[in-house]
Write a protein that holds these residues in place. Structure first.
Motif, PDB file in Angstrom:
ATOM      1  N   PHE A 108       0.841  -1.187   0.000  1.00  0.00           N
ATOM      2  CA  PHE A 108       0.000   0.000   0.000  1.00  0.00           C
ATOM      3  C   PHE A 108       0.878   1.240   0.000  1.00  0.00           C
ATOM      4  O   PHE A 108       1.993   1.226   0.506  1.00  0.00           O
ATOM      5  CB  PHE A 108      -0.913   0.005   1.230  1.00  0.00           C
ATOM      6  CG  PHE A 108      -1.836  -1.174   1.272  1.00  0.00           C
ATOM      7  CD1 PHE A 108      -3.060  -1.129   0.638  1.00  0.00           C
ATOM      8  CD2 PHE A 108      -1.462  -2.332   1.925  1.00  0.00           C
ATOM      9  CE1 PHE A 108      -3.904  -2.223   0.658  1.00  0.00           C
ATOM     10  CE2 PHE A 108      -2.302  -3.429   1.960  1.00  0.00           C
ATOM     11  CZ  PHE A 108      -3.525  -3.371   1.323  1.00  0.00           C
ATOM     12  N   THR A 109       0.358   2.312  -0.574  1.00  0.00           N
ATOM     13  CA  THR A 109       1.081   3.578  -0.581  1.00  0.00           C
ATOM     14  C   THR A 109       0.102   4.717  -0.353  1.00  0.00           C
ATOM     15  O   THR A 109      -1.052   4.640  -0.754  1.00  0.00           O
ATOM     16  CB  THR A 109       1.842   3.794  -1.903  1.00  0.00           C
ATOM     17  OG1 THR A 109       2.544   5.037  -1.819  1.00  0.00           O
ATOM     18  CG2 THR A 109       0.929   3.820  -3.103  1.00  0.00           C
ATOM     19  N   ARG A 110       0.577   5.736   0.291  1.00  0.00           N
ATOM     20  CA  ARG A 110      -0.218   6.954   0.465  1.00  0.00           C
ATOM     21  C   ARG A 110       0.392   8.094  -0.339  1.00  0.00           C
ATOM     22  O   ARG A 110      -0.056   9.219  -0.258  1.00  0.00           O
ATOM     23  CB  ARG A 110      -0.288   7.334   1.940  1.00  0.00           C
ATOM     24  CG  ARG A 110      -1.107   6.364   2.748  1.00  0.00           C
ATOM     25  CD  ARG A 110      -1.126   6.805   4.203  1.00  0.00           C
ATOM     26  NE  ARG A 110      -1.847   5.841   4.994  1.00  0.00           N
ATOM     27  CZ  ARG A 110      -3.049   6.048   5.485  1.00  0.00           C
ATOM     28  NH1 ARG A 110      -3.665   7.179   5.262  1.00  0.00           N
ATOM     29  NH2 ARG A 110      -3.640   5.127   6.198  1.00  0.00           N
ATOM     30  N   ASP A 111       1.420   7.774  -1.091  1.00  0.00           N
ATOM     31  CA  ASP A 111       2.132   8.779  -1.872  1.00  0.00           C
ATOM     32  C   ASP A 111       1.208   9.469  -2.868  1.00  0.00           C
ATOM     33  O   ASP A 111       1.257  10.674  -3.049  1.00  0.00           O
ATOM     34  CB  ASP A 111       3.313   8.126  -2.586  1.00  0.00           C
ATOM     35  CG  ASP A 111       4.157   9.093  -3.386  1.00  0.00           C
ATOM     36  OD1 ASP A 111       3.934  10.307  -3.312  1.00  0.00           O
ATOM     37  OD2 ASP A 111       5.049   8.632  -4.096  1.00  0.00           O
ATOM     38  N   GLY A 112       0.366   8.696  -3.541  1.00  0.00           N
ATOM     39  CA  GLY A 112      -0.562   9.265  -4.510  1.00  0.00           C
ATOM     40  C   GLY A 112       0.043   9.535  -5.871  1.00  0.00           C
ATOM     41  O   GLY A 112      -0.630   9.999  -6.769  1.00  0.00           O
ATOM     42  N   SER A 113       1.321   9.249  -6.030  1.00  0.00           N
ATOM     43  CA  SER A 113       1.980   9.449  -7.317  1.00  0.00           C
ATOM     44  C   SER A 113       2.249   8.098  -7.957  1.00  0.00           C
ATOM     45  O   SER A 113       2.774   7.199  -7.310  1.00  0.00           O
ATOM     46  CB  SER A 113       3.309  10.179  -7.129  1.00  0.00           C
ATOM     47  OG  SER A 113       3.101  11.445  -6.574  1.00  0.00           O
ATOM     48  N   THR A 165       3.954   2.203  -8.611  1.00  0.00           N
ATOM     49  CA  THR A 165       4.311   3.261  -7.666  1.00  0.00           C
ATOM     50  C   THR A 165       5.635   3.869  -8.098  1.00  0.00           C
ATOM     51  O   THR A 165       6.313   3.356  -8.994  1.00  0.00           O
ATOM     52  CB  THR A 165       4.458   2.702  -6.239  1.00  0.00           C
ATOM     53  OG1 THR A 165       5.592   1.823  -6.212  1.00  0.00           O
ATOM     54  CG2 THR A 165       3.212   1.977  -5.779  1.00  0.00           C
TER      55      THR A 165
END
Length: 55
Positions: free
Chosen positions: A4-9, A20
């Motif tokens: 999971f990532t919260r980077d959004g890019s 990602t």
């Protein structure tokens, strides 16, 4: 194993796979056609690709 990532890019590989910034593929192996000009992801997580001539 999913990550999971919260980077959004995100970016697209030469094959059109959405990954990602670390190069990890998104769950579901989302692929965007190479000729897509714009991609959006709505609040429900649906991915839309837009092409030349689309509004």
């Amino acid at each position: 194993e999913p990550a999971f990532t919260r980077d959004g890019s995100f970016k697209r590989t030469a094959e059109g796979l959405v990954v990602t910034n670390d190069g990890l593929p998104l769950a579901g192996d989302i692929t965007v056609p190479i000729d897509a000009r714009r991609v959006t992801i709505n609040a429900n997580g649906e991915v839309f690709a837009f092409f030349d001539g689309d509004p």
